[in-house]
Design an enzyme around this catalytic site. Structure first.
Site, PDB file in Angstrom:
ATOM      1  N   GLY A  15      59.822  39.442 113.598  1.00  0.00           N
ATOM      2  CA  GLY A  15      61.373  39.275 113.838  1.00  0.00           C
ATOM      3  C   GLY A  15      62.368  38.331 112.303  1.00  0.00           C
ATOM      4  O   GLY A  15      61.821  37.355 111.665  1.00  0.00           O
ATOM      5  N   ALA A  26      60.502  30.126  96.825  1.00  0.00           N
ATOM      6  CA  ALA A  26      60.028  28.845  97.205  1.00  0.00           C
ATOM      7  C   ALA A  26      58.270  29.315  96.729  1.00  0.00           C
ATOM      8  O   ALA A  26      57.679  28.022  95.511  1.00  0.00           O
ATOM      9  CB  ALA A  26      60.996  27.992  97.628  1.00  0.00           C
ATOM     10  N   ARG A  29      57.269  30.055  93.323  1.00  0.00           N
ATOM     11  CA  ARG A  29      57.218  29.448  92.611  1.00  0.00           C
ATOM     12  C   ARG A  29      57.018  28.013  92.270  1.00  0.00           C
ATOM     13  O   ARG A  29      55.992  27.677  91.129  1.00  0.00           O
ATOM     14  CB  ARG A  29      58.770  29.146  92.707  1.00  0.00           C
ATOM     15  CG  ARG A  29      59.623  30.852  91.962  1.00  0.00           C
ATOM     16  CD  ARG A  29      60.003  30.980  90.141  1.00  0.00           C
ATOM     17  NE  ARG A  29      60.524  32.070  89.922  1.00  0.00           N
ATOM     18  CZ  ARG A  29      62.360  32.457  89.995  1.00  0.00           C
ATOM     19  NH1 ARG A  29      62.571  31.242  90.111  1.00  0.00           N
ATOM     20  NH2 ARG A  29      62.412  33.973  89.122  1.00  0.00           N
ATOM     21  N   ARG A  76      55.025  43.451 113.745  1.00  0.00           N
ATOM     22  CA  ARG A  76      54.575  43.084 114.426  1.00  0.00           C
ATOM     23  C   ARG A  76      53.299  43.831 115.133  1.00  0.00           C
ATOM     24  O   ARG A  76      52.811  44.727 115.167  1.00  0.00           O
ATOM     25  CB  ARG A  76      55.273  43.008 115.933  1.00  0.00           C
ATOM     26  CG  ARG A  76      56.539  42.186 115.775  1.00  0.00           C
ATOM     27  CD  ARG A  76      57.690  42.180 116.806  1.00  0.00           C
ATOM     28  NE  ARG A  76      59.132  41.709 117.213  1.00  0.00           N
ATOM     29  CZ  ARG A  76      59.403  41.208 116.872  1.00  0.00           C
ATOM     30  NH1 ARG A  76      58.894  40.058 117.208  1.00  0.00           N
ATOM     31  NH2 ARG A  76      60.920  40.724 116.842  1.00  0.00           N
ATOM     32  N   GLY A 106      57.979  33.240 113.462  1.00  0.00           N
ATOM     33  CA  GLY A 106      58.556  32.332 114.808  1.00  0.00           C
ATOM     34  C   GLY A 106      56.639  31.975 115.504  1.00  0.00           C
ATOM     35  O   GLY A 106      56.138  31.988 114.460  1.00  0.00           O
ATOM     36  N   ASP A 107      57.664  31.949 116.621  1.00  0.00           N
ATOM     37  CA  ASP A 107      55.919  31.393 117.210  1.00  0.00           C
ATOM     38  C   ASP A 107      55.073  32.695 117.626  1.00  0.00           C
ATOM     39  O   ASP A 107      53.734  32.291 117.517  1.00  0.00           O
ATOM     40  CB  ASP A 107      56.318  31.667 118.907  1.00  0.00           C
ATOM     41  CG  ASP A 107      57.509  32.180 119.768  1.00  0.00           C
ATOM     42  OD1 ASP A 107      57.723  33.216 119.090  1.00  0.00           O
ATOM     43  OD2 ASP A 107      57.438  31.541 120.997  1.00  0.00           O
ATOM     44  N   GLY A 108      55.238  33.878 117.459  1.00  0.00           N
ATOM     45  CA  GLY A 108      54.049  34.682 116.982  1.00  0.00           C
ATOM     46  C   GLY A 108      53.718  34.297 116.126  1.00  0.00           C
ATOM     47  O   GLY A 108      52.184  34.739 116.205  1.00  0.00           O
ATOM     48  N   THR A 129      63.291  32.124 111.629  1.00  0.00           N
ATOM     49  CA  THR A 129      63.719  33.182 113.044  1.00  0.00           C
ATOM     50  C   THR A 129      65.109  32.315 113.586  1.00  0.00           C
ATOM     51  O   THR A 129      65.620  31.270 113.494  1.00  0.00           O
ATOM     52  CB  THR A 129      62.598  32.956 114.382  1.00  0.00           C
ATOM     53  OG1 THR A 129      63.394  33.607 115.353  1.00  0.00           O
ATOM     54  CG2 THR A 129      62.447  31.551 114.837  1.00  0.00           C
ATOM     55  N   ILE A 130      65.741  33.637 113.254  1.00  0.00           N
ATOM     56  CA  ILE A 130      67.301  33.248 113.963  1.00  0.00           C
ATOM     57  C   ILE A 130      67.858  33.077 115.533  1.00  0.00           C
ATOM     58  O   ILE A 130      68.144  32.350 115.520  1.00  0.00           O
ATOM     59  CB  ILE A 130      68.360  34.318 113.668  1.00  0.00           C
ATOM     60  CG1 ILE A 130      67.736  35.097 114.986  1.00  0.00           C
ATOM     61  CG2 ILE A 130      67.816  34.806 112.863  1.00  0.00           C
ATOM     62  CD1 ILE A 130      68.931  36.455 115.366  1.00  0.00           C
ATOM     63  N   ASP A 131      66.437  32.258 115.924  1.00  0.00           N
ATOM     64  CA  ASP A 131      66.687  31.465 117.652  1.00  0.00           C
ATOM     65  C   ASP A 131      66.262  30.345 117.484  1.00  0.00           C
ATOM     66  O   ASP A 131      66.946  30.080 118.408  1.00  0.00           O
ATOM     67  CB  ASP A 131      65.930  32.683 117.956  1.00  0.00           C
ATOM     68  CG  ASP A 131      65.392  33.933 118.902  1.00  0.00           C
ATOM     69  OD1 ASP A 131      66.388  34.453 117.933  1.00  0.00           O
ATOM     70  OD2 ASP A 131      64.355  34.093 118.746  1.00  0.00           O
ATOM     71  N   ASP A 133      64.309  28.558 118.294  1.00  0.00           N
ATOM     72  CA  ASP A 133      63.284  27.715 119.345  1.00  0.00           C
ATOM     73  C   ASP A 133      62.428  27.628 118.882  1.00  0.00           C
ATOM     74  O   ASP A 133      60.940  27.358 119.667  1.00  0.00           O
ATOM     75  CB  ASP A 133      62.812  29.519 120.657  1.00  0.00           C
ATOM     76  CG  ASP A 133      62.923  30.729 119.349  1.00  0.00           C
ATOM     77  OD1 ASP A 133      62.313  30.063 118.406  1.00  0.00           O
ATOM     78  OD2 ASP A 133      62.244  31.253 120.356  1.00  0.00           O
ATOM     79  N   ARG A 166      93.460  39.578 126.171  1.00  0.00           N
ATOM     80  CA  ARG A 166      92.278  40.291 126.843  1.00  0.00           C
ATOM     81  C   ARG A 166      91.490  39.009 126.420  1.00  0.00           C
ATOM     82  O   ARG A 166      91.583  38.131 125.921  1.00  0.00           O
ATOM     83  CB  ARG A 166      91.839  41.769 126.060  1.00  0.00           C
ATOM     84  CG  ARG A 166      92.368  42.549 126.239  1.00  0.00           C
ATOM     85  CD  ARG A 166      92.187  44.084 125.811  1.00  0.00           C
ATOM     86  NE  ARG A 166      92.723  44.953 125.615  1.00  0.00           N
ATOM     87  CZ  ARG A 166      92.787  45.837 124.917  1.00  0.00           C
ATOM     88  NH1 ARG A 166      92.558  45.850 123.606  1.00  0.00           N
ATOM     89  NH2 ARG A 166      93.408  46.728 125.462  1.00  0.00           N
ATOM     90  N   ARG A 175      66.587  35.852 122.196  1.00  0.00           N
ATOM     91  CA  ARG A 175      65.968  35.622 123.168  1.00  0.00           C
ATOM     92  C   ARG A 175      66.364  34.795 124.255  1.00  0.00           C
ATOM     93  O   ARG A 175      66.657  34.950 125.271  1.00  0.00           O
ATOM     94  CB  ARG A 175      64.551  35.687 122.072  1.00  0.00           C
ATOM     95  CG  ARG A 175      63.310  36.290 122.831  1.00  0.00           C
ATOM     96  CD  ARG A 175      61.896  35.768 121.962  1.00  0.00           C
ATOM     97  NE  ARG A 175      61.567  36.461 120.597  1.00  0.00           N
ATOM     98  CZ  ARG A 175      60.941  37.795 120.850  1.00  0.00           C
ATOM     99  NH1 ARG A 175      60.733  38.045 121.383  1.00  0.00           N
ATOM    100  NH2 ARG A 175      61.112  38.795 119.478  1.00  0.00           N
ATOM    101  N   GLU A 226      71.123  36.472 125.134  1.00  0.00           N
ATOM    102  CA  GLU A 226      71.004  37.315 125.855  1.00  0.00           C
ATOM    103  C   GLU A 226      69.452  37.139 126.441  1.00  0.00           C
ATOM    104  O   GLU A 226      69.227  38.473 127.292  1.00  0.00           O
ATOM    105  CB  GLU A 226      70.560  38.542 124.270  1.00  0.00           C
ATOM    106  CG  GLU A 226      69.059  37.534 123.696  1.00  0.00           C
ATOM    107  CD  GLU A 226      68.564  38.121 122.814  1.00  0.00           C
ATOM    108  OE1 GLU A 226      67.618  39.394 123.282  1.00  0.00           O
ATOM    109  OE2 GLU A 226      67.555  37.995 122.345  1.00  0.00           O
TER     110      GLU A 226
HETATM  111  O1  F6P Z   1      63.167  37.004 117.227  1.00  0.00           O
HETATM  112  C1  F6P Z   1      64.327  36.893 116.799  1.00  0.00           C
HETATM  113  C2  F6P Z   1      64.909  37.932 117.754  1.00  0.00           C
HETATM  114  O2  F6P Z   1      66.471  38.933 117.151  1.00  0.00           O
HETATM  115  C3  F6P Z   1      65.580  37.901 119.209  1.00  0.00           C
HETATM  116  O3  F6P Z   1      66.710  37.509 118.797  1.00  0.00           O
HETATM  117  C4  F6P Z   1      65.944  39.089 119.646  1.00  0.00           C
HETATM  118  O4  F6P Z   1      65.520  38.790 121.081  1.00  0.00           O
HETATM  119  C5  F6P Z   1      64.441  39.538 119.269  1.00  0.00           C
HETATM  120  O5  F6P Z   1      63.924  39.082 118.351  1.00  0.00           O
HETATM  121  C6  F6P Z   1      64.470  40.908 119.054  1.00  0.00           C
HETATM  122  O6  F6P Z   1      63.333  42.291 118.526  1.00  0.00           O
HETATM  123  P1  F6P Z   1      63.255  43.550 117.517  1.00  0.00           P
HETATM  124  O7  F6P Z   1      63.918  43.498 116.397  1.00  0.00           O
HETATM  125  O8  F6P Z   1      62.050  43.916 117.571  1.00  0.00           O
HETATM  126  O9  F6P Z   1      64.421  44.207 118.628  1.00  0.00           O
END
Ligand code: F6P
Length: 355
Positions: A15, A26, A29, A76, A106-108, A129-131, A133, A166, A175, A226
């Protein structure tokens, strides 16, 4: 060992995350300044297998810092995971005289890097990664920007919640990790953060909301990670309305969180990490992950980083532990305990601050 490394590759995989472009810049350069040639590998590991390469010069990475996404694109790749794919990737690196690769993701992405190292290609992982994690680093590239996006969106939703009296349940990414939900809940004064990591008692939440409503509170924001599973947020909005009488909506922020111009924090972090990755390759290191620990940029063995992740995600198997010395296992457990304590402290603050 300077000069044994003459040409390096750089790729982004998995992702995308805002700030990846700053890391690519970076890497490029600093490597050029150190006399190295830089090969941009387009489209992640898939592009490596397809030899989707282009040499990157100083100007190729100009004016990309402020752009979200990744100029090298990403994917991926399943083929890369097979022995045949890895052998082919290593052969391609040898043929193109690529002495090492900076892999941003990320981890993958780190799993791919670790496998490639096994096939003789030095790799340095940069956590993008935004996660947030990745256990060994205090922050990943993109996490800060994603949270800023969530804050901006929640602030807007809150305006209309206040006008109409509301509640809005919002689902954020991460993730299995609740980091984005927890910190953005603090930053927006949300009533609750609901994440996979901690037990959630809906009756306690409903009671809190009923009391606050009686007390004059008009707007309610509940941030759900999520990791709680599909449709959890939607169902929760319905339950809230039924239990409290507060009109409740649901919004899923989804991929909006992955785009946009990176924040200052992400730009600086990515620049520091990208530069550190090149220094690692120049020092002759072959399998490290760059990390931020207590404001310092450090590097950690990739396998150790993976063990820490597995401990944090509860996926560590006895076979995994057998590969490490007791010292490394202890260090990983201590690191995970530190990360979890910090997360719990933040989680508790959400509740304390919202009345
Ligand atoms: O790992 C980053 C992420 O945005 C997760 O937060 C999310 O679960 C996943 O990737 C979504 O993946 P895709 O872009 O393949 O839908």
């Amino acid at each position: 060992m300077e000069k044994t490394c003459k040409k390096i590759g750089v790729l982004t995989s998995g992702g995308d995350a805002p700030g990846m472009n700053c890391a690519i810049r970076a890497v490029t350069r600093l490597a050029i300044q150190k006399g190295l040639q830089v090969v941009g590998i387009y489209n992640g590991y898939d592009g490596l297998l397809k030899e989707n390469f282009k040499e990157l010069k100083e100007r190729d990475v100009s004016s990309i810092m402020n752009h979200g996404g990744t100029m090298l694109y990403t994917s991926r790749s399943d083929r890369f995971k097979s022995t045949e794919g890895l052998e082919q990737a290593a052969e391609i690196c040898r043929r193109h005289e690529i002495d090492g690769i900076v892999t941003i993701g990320g981890d993958g992405t780190f799993r791919g890097a670790a496998d490639l190292v096994e096939h003789g290609v030095p790799c340095i992982g940069v956590p993008g990664t935004i996660d947030n994690d990745i256990a060994v680093t205090d922050a990943t590239i993109g996490f800060d920007t994603a949270m800023s996006t969530v804050v901006e969106l929640v602030d807007k939703i809150r305006d209309t919640c206040e006008s109409h009296a509301r509640c809005n349940v919002v689902e954020v990414m991460g993730r299995r990790a609740g980091d984005i939900a927890i910190s953005s809940a603090i930053a927006t004064g949300a009533t609750a953060a609901v994440v996979r990591e901690y037990r959630f008692d809906e009756d306690v939440l409903f009671e809190k909301m009923r009391k606050a409503k009686k007390n004059g509170k008009r707007n309610f924001i509940i941030i759900v990670s999520e990791g709680k599973g599909k449709h959890f947020g939607e169902a929760l909005a319905e339950q809230i309305e039924a239990a409290t009488g507060i009109n409740s909506n649901f919004a899923k922020f989804a991929h909006v969180q992955r785009g946009g111009s990176p924040t200052l924090a992400d730009r600086v972090l990515a620049t520091r990490m990208g530069a550190a990755a090149v220094e690692e390759l120049l020092a002759g290191n072959a399998k490290r992950v760059i990390a931020l620990q207590n404001t310092k940029i450090v590097s950690v063995d990739i396998a150790e980083s993976q063990l820490a992740d597995a401990i944090m995600k509860n996926t560590a198997t006895p076979e995994m532990f057998e590969k490490f010395s007791p010292e490394v296992i202890e260090r990983c457990k201590a690191r995970v305990a530190e990360v979890e304590a910090k997360k719990k402290q933040l989680y508790d603050l959400v509740d304390i601050m919202s009345l």
